[in-house]
Design an enzyme around this catalytic site. Structure first.
Site, mmCIF file in Angstrom:
data_model
loop_
_atom_site.group_PDB
_atom_site.id
_atom_site.type_symbol
_atom_site.label_atom_id
_atom_site.label_comp_id
_atom_site.label_asym_id
_atom_site.label_seq_id
_atom_site.Cartn_x
_atom_site.Cartn_y
_atom_site.Cartn_z
ATOM 1 N N CYS A 113 0.816 -1.224 0.000
ATOM 2 C CA CYS A 113 0.000 0.000 0.000
ATOM 3 C C CYS A 113 0.845 1.267 0.000
ATOM 4 C CB CYS A 113 -0.939 -0.002 1.184
ATOM 5 S SG CYS A 113 -2.029 -1.414 1.152
ATOM 6 N N HIS A 250 -3.252 7.318 2.436
ATOM 7 C CA HIS A 250 -3.668 6.008 1.926
ATOM 8 C C HIS A 250 -5.064 5.714 2.461
ATOM 9 C CE1 HIS A 250 -3.921 1.891 0.901
ATOM 10 N NE2 HIS A 250 -3.699 1.417 2.106
ATOM 11 N N ASN A 280 -10.060 -0.137 -0.110
ATOM 12 C CA ASN A 280 -8.592 -0.048 -0.078
ATOM 13 C C ASN A 280 -8.046 -0.573 -1.414
ATOM 14 O OD1 ASN A 280 -5.856 -0.352 0.335
ATOM 15 N ND2 ASN A 280 -6.049 -1.296 2.348
HETATM 16 N N1 ACO Z 1 -18.515 -8.662 8.903
HETATM 17 C C1 ACO Z 1 -18.958 -8.964 10.125
HETATM 18 N N2 ACO Z 1 -18.161 -9.350 11.129
HETATM 19 C C2 ACO Z 1 -16.857 -9.420 10.895
HETATM 20 C C3 ACO Z 1 -16.309 -9.126 9.630
HETATM 21 C C4 ACO Z 1 -17.199 -8.727 8.618
HETATM 22 N N3 ACO Z 1 -16.784 -8.403 7.376
HETATM 23 N N4 ACO Z 1 -14.982 -9.276 9.677
HETATM 24 C C5 ACO Z 1 -14.675 -9.657 10.939
HETATM 25 N N5 ACO Z 1 -15.826 -9.755 11.657
HETATM 26 C C6 ACO Z 1 -15.978 -10.136 13.058
HETATM 27 C C7 ACO Z 1 -14.825 -10.942 13.576
HETATM 28 O O1 ACO Z 1 -14.975 -12.296 13.249
HETATM 29 C C8 ACO Z 1 -14.915 -10.701 15.046
HETATM 30 O O2 ACO Z 1 -15.921 -11.545 15.575
HETATM 31 P P1 ACO Z 1 -15.723 -12.248 17.013
HETATM 32 O O3 ACO Z 1 -15.612 -11.106 17.974
HETATM 33 O O4 ACO Z 1 -16.973 -13.058 17.132
HETATM 34 O O5 ACO Z 1 -14.461 -13.041 16.892
HETATM 35 C C9 ACO Z 1 -15.433 -9.264 15.144
HETATM 36 O O6 ACO Z 1 -15.975 -8.963 13.859
HETATM 37 C C10 ACO Z 1 -14.344 -8.256 15.473
HETATM 38 O O7 ACO Z 1 -13.216 -8.524 14.634
HETATM 39 P P2 ACO Z 1 -11.948 -7.634 14.649
HETATM 40 O O8 ACO Z 1 -11.018 -8.079 13.602
HETATM 41 O O9 ACO Z 1 -11.435 -7.545 16.051
HETATM 42 O O10 ACO Z 1 -12.621 -6.248 14.251
HETATM 43 P P3 ACO Z 1 -12.010 -4.829 14.307
HETATM 44 O O11 ACO Z 1 -12.889 -3.927 15.079
HETATM 45 O O12 ACO Z 1 -10.551 -4.827 14.609
HETATM 46 O O13 ACO Z 1 -12.157 -4.375 12.776
HETATM 47 C C11 ACO Z 1 -10.810 -4.233 10.796
HETATM 48 C C12 ACO Z 1 -11.558 -5.145 11.757
HETATM 49 C C13 ACO Z 1 -11.825 -3.342 10.120
HETATM 50 C C14 ACO Z 1 -10.109 -5.095 9.760
HETATM 51 C C15 ACO Z 1 -9.804 -3.387 11.579
HETATM 52 O O14 ACO Z 1 -9.017 -4.184 12.410
HETATM 53 C C16 ACO Z 1 -8.920 -2.601 10.686
HETATM 54 O O15 ACO Z 1 -9.363 -1.730 9.975
HETATM 55 N N6 ACO Z 1 -7.613 -2.895 10.710
HETATM 56 C C17 ACO Z 1 -6.685 -2.230 9.860
HETATM 57 C C18 ACO Z 1 -6.686 -2.952 8.581
HETATM 58 C C19 ACO Z 1 -6.144 -2.126 7.517
HETATM 59 O O16 ACO Z 1 -6.380 -0.946 7.444
HETATM 60 N N7 ACO Z 1 -5.409 -2.768 6.652
HETATM 61 C C20 ACO Z 1 -4.873 -2.173 5.574
HETATM 62 C C21 ACO Z 1 -3.667 -1.351 5.932
HETATM 63 S S1 ACO Z 1 -2.313 -1.776 5.064
HETATM 64 C C22 ACO Z 1 -2.836 -1.955 3.547
HETATM 65 O O17 ACO Z 1 -3.575 -1.118 3.106
HETATM 66 C C23 ACO Z 1 -2.435 -3.135 2.749
#
Ligand code: ACO
Length: 323
Positions: A113, A250, A280
């Site tokens: 990214c 980004h 993204n």
């Molecule tokens: N729909 C519904 N529920 C979901 C989904 C979905 N699409 N995806 C995950 N869940 C569930 C999980 O299974 C989990 O359930 P559980 O509590 O029963 O186990 C719950 O939601 C919470 O999951 P987390 O992963 O802890 O959720 P979080 O609040 O951290 O959000 C997210 C997830 C959006 C991916 C967040 O962590 C994030 O944005 N991280 C940064 C990721 C990022 O930006 N990556 C790119 C940067 S680098 C690049 O661009 C390559």
């Protein structure tokens, strides 16, 4: 002194739009979960006839037209991508051929990214060294092809697209009043390589593999890394957040953008946000956001613009430029 000045900007998006609601039935998720956690409402997904090369070529043609130039005027193409058409040759060379350009040179850069920020910084070095006068810098991705469509924690986050800039050598006074690239900082740290990666490759599995991410771990590190590298860039240029006209980060997650801007003291209305429209798009996200903000009249000649990205590796970086 020589400055690398933006002469044109362009973008290209796949025809097909996939809205959050379209995931219902694909994986267990909802529009509300995706929008609340990430700010994403829709993304573009490439059809079979749309590739990293075709999207990159289309974005390049728009940027060239915006610059009033043709491929004959370009010395170098730097393509930022993690989703090349083939393992080799470089997709940049394929784009060069599609543009009918048989002079100069072209290569791919792989910093996930952060790829576009790395590519702009590299192009600036070629221009300032005198090795190139005009460079096409392209970010083009088809992440939909490396997603695990059964993994709801990743497949909802990414989209496809391309953006491009034409950079051209110009004269500057060596002050921050100059147009062009004014400062840049790049970082990487492979200790984080398993937090965001693709589980395949030519030298390991012999396959392409799928994207894997520990989302919470990425989130935890993102804001600190982004703000560190931006503060280093501000220090290099001798400016503060208040001097900025536009912050073009980004586009991974609206919450990361908001938290970084807040920590840096960048006013919310200065942040260009397109993650709602594109998801993204990895190395394409910054030039896509630039294209939107130039087209709608926000970014204008003479504005001070900060580009920033963070991605797999981890890699991260920032570029300060006057439009
Ligand atoms: N729909 C519904 N529920 C979901 C989904 C979905 N699409 N995806 C995950 N869940 C569930 C999980 O299974 C989990 O359930 P559980 O509590 O029963 O186990 C719950 O939601 C919470 O999951 P987390 O992963 O802890 O959720 P979080 O609040 O951290 O959000 C997210 C997830 C959006 C991916 C967040 O962590 C994030 O944005 N991280 C940064 C990721 C990022 O930006 N990556 C790119 C940067 S680098 C690049 O661009 C390559």
């Amino acid at each position: 002194m020589i400055r690398s000045i933006v002469r044109g900007v362009g973008s290209s998006l796949p025809r097909r739009i996939m809205k959050n609601a379209d995931f219902e039935g694909v994986v267990e998720t909802s529009d509300e979960w995706i929008a609340q956690r990430t700010g994403i409402r829709q993304r573009h997904i490439a059809s079979d006839d749309e590739t990293t090369a075709s999207l990159g070529e289309a974005a390049a043609r728009v940027a060239l037209a915006d610059a009033g130039l043709t491929p004959a005027d370009i010395d170098l193409i730097v393509l930022a991508t993690s989703t090349p058409n083939n393992t080799f040759p470089a997709t940049a060379v394929e784009i060069q051929n599609r543009l009918g350009m048989h002079h100069g040179f072209a290569f791919d850069m792989q910093a996930v990214c952060s790829g576009f920020v790395y590519a702009v910084t590299t192009a600036d070095l070629y221009i300032r060294s005198g090795m190139a006068k005009r460079v096409l810098v392209i970010g083009s991705e088809t992440f939909s092809r490396i997603l695990d469509w059964n993994d709801r924690s990743t497949c909802v986050l990414f989209g496809d697209g391309a953006g491009a800039l034409v950079l051209e050598a110009g004269e500057g006074e060596g002050t921050i009043a100059d147009r062009g690239i004014l400062a840049a900082s790049l970082r990487s740290d492979g200790v984080h390589k398993d937090k965001l990666y693709v589980d395949g490759g030519p030298s390991t599995t012999g396959t392409v593999g799928h994207l894997r991410m520990e989302g919470r771990e990425v989130f935890k590190h993102a804001v600190g890394m982004i703000t560190d590298v931006i503060e280093a860039t501000f220090a290099q240029a001798g400016i503060t957040a208040e001097d900025l006209d536009w912050f073009v980060p980004h586009q991974a997650n609206k919450r990361i953008i908001d938290a970084s801007a807040k920590k840096l003291g960048i006013a919310e209305e200065k942040a260009v946000v397109t993650v709602n429209l594109h998801g993204n798009t990895s190395a394409a996200s910054v030039p896509l956001a630039l294209s939107v903000a130039v087209a709608d009249g926000r970014i204008k000649k003479g504005d001070l613009v900060l580009l920033e990205a963070m991605g797999g590796g981890f890699t991260w970086g920032a570029v300060l430029l006057r439009w």
